[in-house]
Design a protein around this motif. Structure first.
Motif, mmCIF file in Angstrom:
data_model
loop_
_atom_site.group_PDB
_atom_site.id
_atom_site.type_symbol
_atom_site.label_atom_id
_atom_site.label_comp_id
_atom_site.label_asym_id
_atom_site.label_seq_id
_atom_site.Cartn_x
_atom_site.Cartn_y
_atom_site.Cartn_z
ATOM 1 N N ASP A 1 26.947 31.666 -17.599
ATOM 2 C CA ASP A 1 26.025 31.301 -16.526
ATOM 3 C C ASP A 1 25.443 32.573 -15.909
ATOM 4 O O ASP A 1 26.147 33.324 -15.234
ATOM 5 N N VAL A 2 24.155 32.821 -16.167
ATOM 6 C CA VAL A 2 23.507 34.031 -15.667
ATOM 7 C C VAL A 2 22.185 33.652 -14.991
ATOM 8 O O VAL A 2 21.325 33.027 -15.620
ATOM 9 N N ALA A 3 22.027 33.997 -13.728
ATOM 10 C CA ALA A 3 20.768 33.745 -13.020
ATOM 11 C C ALA A 3 19.672 34.622 -13.623
ATOM 12 O O ALA A 3 19.950 35.719 -14.129
ATOM 13 N N MET A 4 18.420 34.171 -13.543
ATOM 14 C CA MET A 4 17.317 34.915 -14.153
ATOM 15 C C MET A 4 17.228 36.346 -13.620
ATOM 16 O O MET A 4 16.958 37.279 -14.374
ATOM 17 N N VAL A 5 17.488 36.528 -12.327
ATOM 18 C CA VAL A 5 17.389 37.877 -11.748
ATOM 19 C C VAL A 5 18.465 38.825 -12.277
ATOM 20 O O VAL A 5 18.350 40.041 -12.145
ATOM 21 N N ASP A 6 19.515 38.260 -12.889
ATOM 22 C CA ASP A 6 20.628 39.084 -13.393
ATOM 23 C C ASP A 6 20.615 39.265 -14.907
ATOM 24 O O ASP A 6 21.561 39.818 -15.473
ATOM 25 N N VAL A 7 19.554 38.791 -15.568
ATOM 26 C CA VAL A 7 19.485 38.854 -17.030
ATOM 27 C C VAL A 7 19.593 40.289 -17.541
ATOM 28 O O VAL A 7 20.378 40.591 -18.443
ATOM 29 N N GLY A 8 18.792 41.193 -16.979
ATOM 30 C CA GLY A 8 18.812 42.596 -17.423
ATOM 31 C C GLY A 8 20.186 43.214 -17.285
ATOM 32 O O GLY A 8 20.672 43.902 -18.191
ATOM 33 N N LYS A 9 20.834 42.972 -16.160
ATOM 34 C CA LYS A 9 22.168 43.513 -15.891
ATOM 35 C C LYS A 9 23.195 42.949 -16.882
ATOM 36 O O LYS A 9 24.014 43.677 -17.443
ATOM 37 N N ALA A 10 23.131 41.630 -17.101
ATOM 38 C CA ALA A 10 24.072 40.985 -18.024
ATOM 39 C C ALA A 10 23.908 41.516 -19.444
ATOM 40 O O ALA A 10 24.896 41.726 -20.166
ATOM 41 N N LEU A 11 22.660 41.766 -19.859
ATOM 42 C CA LEU A 11 22.403 42.313 -21.189
ATOM 43 C C LEU A 11 22.957 43.730 -21.314
ATOM 44 O O LEU A 11 23.638 44.061 -22.294
ATOM 45 N N SER A 12 22.706 44.559 -20.309
ATOM 46 C CA SER A 12 23.155 45.960 -20.366
ATOM 47 C C SER A 12 24.677 46.070 -20.323
ATOM 48 O O SER A 12 25.261 46.999 -20.871
ATOM 49 N N GLU A 13 25.320 45.094 -19.695
ATOM 50 C CA GLU A 13 26.786 45.093 -19.614
ATOM 51 C C GLU A 13 27.442 44.389 -20.799
ATOM 52 O O GLU A 13 28.665 44.287 -20.867
ATOM 53 N N GLY A 14 26.614 43.871 -21.713
ATOM 54 C CA GLY A 14 27.155 43.208 -22.905
ATOM 55 C C GLY A 14 27.756 41.848 -22.627
ATOM 56 O O GLY A 14 28.568 41.343 -23.401
ATOM 57 N N ARG A 15 27.331 41.208 -21.531
ATOM 58 C CA ARG A 15 27.884 39.900 -21.171
ATOM 59 C C ARG A 15 27.129 38.743 -21.810
ATOM 60 O O ARG A 15 27.550 37.589 -21.702
ATOM 61 N N MET A 16 25.996 39.018 -22.458
ATOM 62 C CA MET A 16 25.271 37.960 -23.161
ATOM 63 C C MET A 16 24.589 38.520 -24.409
ATOM 64 O O MET A 16 24.170 39.676 -24.424
ATOM 65 N N ASP A 17 24.526 37.673 -25.440
ATOM 66 C CA ASP A 17 23.950 38.091 -26.727
ATOM 67 C C ASP A 17 22.621 37.407 -27.011
ATOM 68 O O ASP A 17 21.814 37.922 -27.779
ATOM 69 N N ASN A 18 22.418 36.227 -26.443
ATOM 70 C CA ASN A 18 21.195 35.484 -26.725
ATOM 71 C C ASN A 18 20.875 34.523 -25.581
ATOM 72 O O ASN A 18 21.732 34.244 -24.734
ATOM 73 N N MET A 19 19.657 34.029 -25.578
ATOM 74 C CA MET A 19 19.237 33.068 -24.546
ATOM 75 C C MET A 19 17.988 32.345 -25.011
ATOM 76 O O MET A 19 17.220 32.867 -25.829
ATOM 77 N N ILE A 20 17.799 31.142 -24.489
ATOM 78 C CA ILE A 20 16.571 30.385 -24.749
ATOM 79 C C ILE A 20 15.735 30.424 -23.479
ATOM 80 O O ILE A 20 16.131 29.886 -22.439
ATOM 81 N N THR A 21 14.610 31.089 -23.557
ATOM 82 C CA THR A 21 13.660 31.154 -22.448
ATOM 83 C C THR A 21 12.321 31.615 -23.016
ATOM 84 O O THR A 21 12.236 31.983 -24.187
ATOM 85 N N SER A 22 11.281 31.601 -22.221
ATOM 86 C CA SER A 22 9.956 31.920 -22.749
ATOM 87 C C SER A 22 9.789 33.414 -23.020
ATOM 88 O O SER A 22 10.507 34.249 -22.468
ATOM 89 N N ALA A 23 8.818 33.732 -23.879
ATOM 90 C CA ALA A 23 8.480 35.137 -24.134
ATOM 91 C C ALA A 23 8.038 35.802 -22.833
ATOM 92 O O ALA A 23 8.330 36.979 -22.587
ATOM 93 N N LEU A 24 7.357 35.039 -21.982
ATOM 94 C CA LEU A 24 6.890 35.560 -20.695
ATOM 95 C C LEU A 24 8.072 36.025 -19.836
ATOM 96 O O LEU A 24 8.034 37.113 -19.242
ATOM 97 N N THR A 25 9.126 35.211 -19.795
ATOM 98 C CA THR A 25 10.321 35.592 -19.034
ATOM 99 C C THR A 25 10.961 36.839 -19.633
ATOM 100 O O THR A 25 11.453 37.705 -18.907
ATOM 101 N N GLY A 26 10.942 36.936 -20.962
ATOM 102 C CA GLY A 26 11.472 38.126 -21.626
ATOM 103 C C GLY A 26 10.712 39.378 -21.227
ATOM 104 O O GLY A 26 11.302 40.432 -20.960
ATOM 105 N N VAL A 27 9.382 39.256 -21.139
ATOM 106 C CA VAL A 27 8.540 40.387 -20.727
ATOM 107 C C VAL A 27 8.823 40.757 -19.275
ATOM 108 O O VAL A 27 8.998 41.939 -18.939
ATOM 109 N N GLU A 28 8.878 39.757 -18.408
ATOM 110 C CA GLU A 28 9.098 40.010 -16.976
ATOM 111 C C GLU A 28 10.438 40.698 -16.720
ATOM 112 O O GLU A 28 10.576 41.455 -15.765
ATOM 113 N N ASN A 29 11.417 40.432 -17.591
ATOM 114 C CA ASN A 29 12.745 41.034 -17.429
ATOM 115 C C ASN A 29 12.966 42.249 -18.338
ATOM 116 O O ASN A 29 14.071 42.780 -18.401
#
Length: 325
Positions: A184-212
């Motif tokens: 469970d990762v809030a959108m505002v914490d996606v970058g942090k979770a990725l850098s800490e290795g807490r998540m490997d994948n997610m389903i969300t829009s390309a736009l959200t990927g760009v924004e983060n």
């Protein structure tokens, strides 16, 4: 002479009263930022209504939760705090379960599919809005939900043991069905979770990927078009019915134009965001055919479950949708 001048002045002033009375102002509440393409589209809709009606109807847009929070917009309009509003369709599910049709994953795979589904969903939405004292104006989808991954995905087995971001019951269920570990990762914490290795994948829009700015940890983006969540714009029936017939017609014409324009803008944004991911080193790909087939099976499973929970109104959407591809 003085009396005559006073009478003439009164006549001039009175001649302006109908014009003043004819001007109506609506407050339109949305929870999205002014910069959002949805809000920009609403602002253009507002300008076109003002121009078409010669200023008889003004629509003041209140973005970013300034008049009502996103999930409270429907209530705000029903209670008269605003004449009109915009919210994401899924926020209306408690009031009208049929609003959940566009959030069923792996059912549509293109904007053409999403538009066909909306045409089937629209009558039910209009009916329930009417029962709540609301009138539907138009709906526009967000860019579709894709799969971001730090590793290549060739089949269902590649999800086993990976950490998948979840944020609602649907994404939690998808993770479980794919054999991934839900995180469970809030959108505002996606970058942090990725850098800490807490998540490997997610389903969300390309736009959200760009924004983060997910590039770095995320190396693959698969255009699975999991679902196309829509925003809906509506008005109080009381406010709409108070307009003169010709003004109502102008509002509906501007709303139809806003819907057409919004769908096109969503597609343009989806393409540009995907291209920006590519330019930042992320590989853009389609999933293999066997995995695509598995995902479609999952979509049919989600659809059946949703139809069972909602009933006949759901059948009225999905039976013709699946029978007439």
């Amino acid at each position: 002479m003085k009396h005559h001048w006073t009478t003439a002045l009164c006549a001039v002033l009175m001649s302006h009263v109908p014009a003043l009375q004819a001007q109506t102002t609506w407050k339109l509440a949305t929870g999205y930022r002014a910069e959002s393409f949805h809000t920009q589209n609403i602002m253009q809709f507002s300008r076109e209504v003002e121009q078409a009606t010669g200023g008889k109807l003004l629509i003041q847009v209140y973005p970013n939760n300034t008049l009502a929070k996103l999930n409270d917009v429907s209530q705000a309009v029903q209670q008269g705090k605003a004449e009109a509003g915009e919210t994401i369709m899924s926020s209306l599910v408690k009031e009208m379960p049929v609003a959940g049709a566009d959030s069923i994953p792996f059912v549509v795979s293109s904007y053409k599919d999403a538009e066909r589904l909306w045409k089937l969903q629209r009558p039910g939405i209009e009916k329930h809005f009417s029962e709540l004292g609301l009138k539907l104006l138009y709906a526009v989808p967000w860019p579709p939900q894709g799969l971001h991954s730090s590793k290549p995905i060739r089949g269902v087995a590649d999800f086993k043991g990976t950490q998948m971001r979840t944020y609602n019951p649907t994404t939690l269920r998808i993770a479980e069905l794919l054999g991934a570990k839900p995180v469970d990762v809030a959108m505002v914490d996606v970058g942090k979770a990725l850098s800490e290795g807490r998540m490997d994948n997610m389903i969300t829009s390309a736009l959200t990927g760009v924004e983060n700015k997910v590039w770095g940890q995320i190396r693959y983006y698969y255009e699975i078009n999991a679902w196309f969540p829509k925003n809906v714009v509506f008005v109080s029936s009381k406010a709409f019915d108070a307009l003169k017939p010709e003004v109502r017609g102008m509002v509906l014409k501007a709303a139809a134009d806003a819907e057409t324009r919004g769908w096109l803008a969503s597609q343009v944004l989806a393409n540009s965001a995907t291209e920006e991911l590519r330019q930042n080193g992320i590989r853009i790909d389609r999933i293999p055919a066997d995995l695509e087939l598995e995902i479609k099976r999952m979509g049919e499973k989600f659809s059946r479950e949703w139809v069972r929970s909602v009933g006949n109104e759901a059948n009225a959407i999905f039976v013709p949708y699946y029978l007439k591809p």
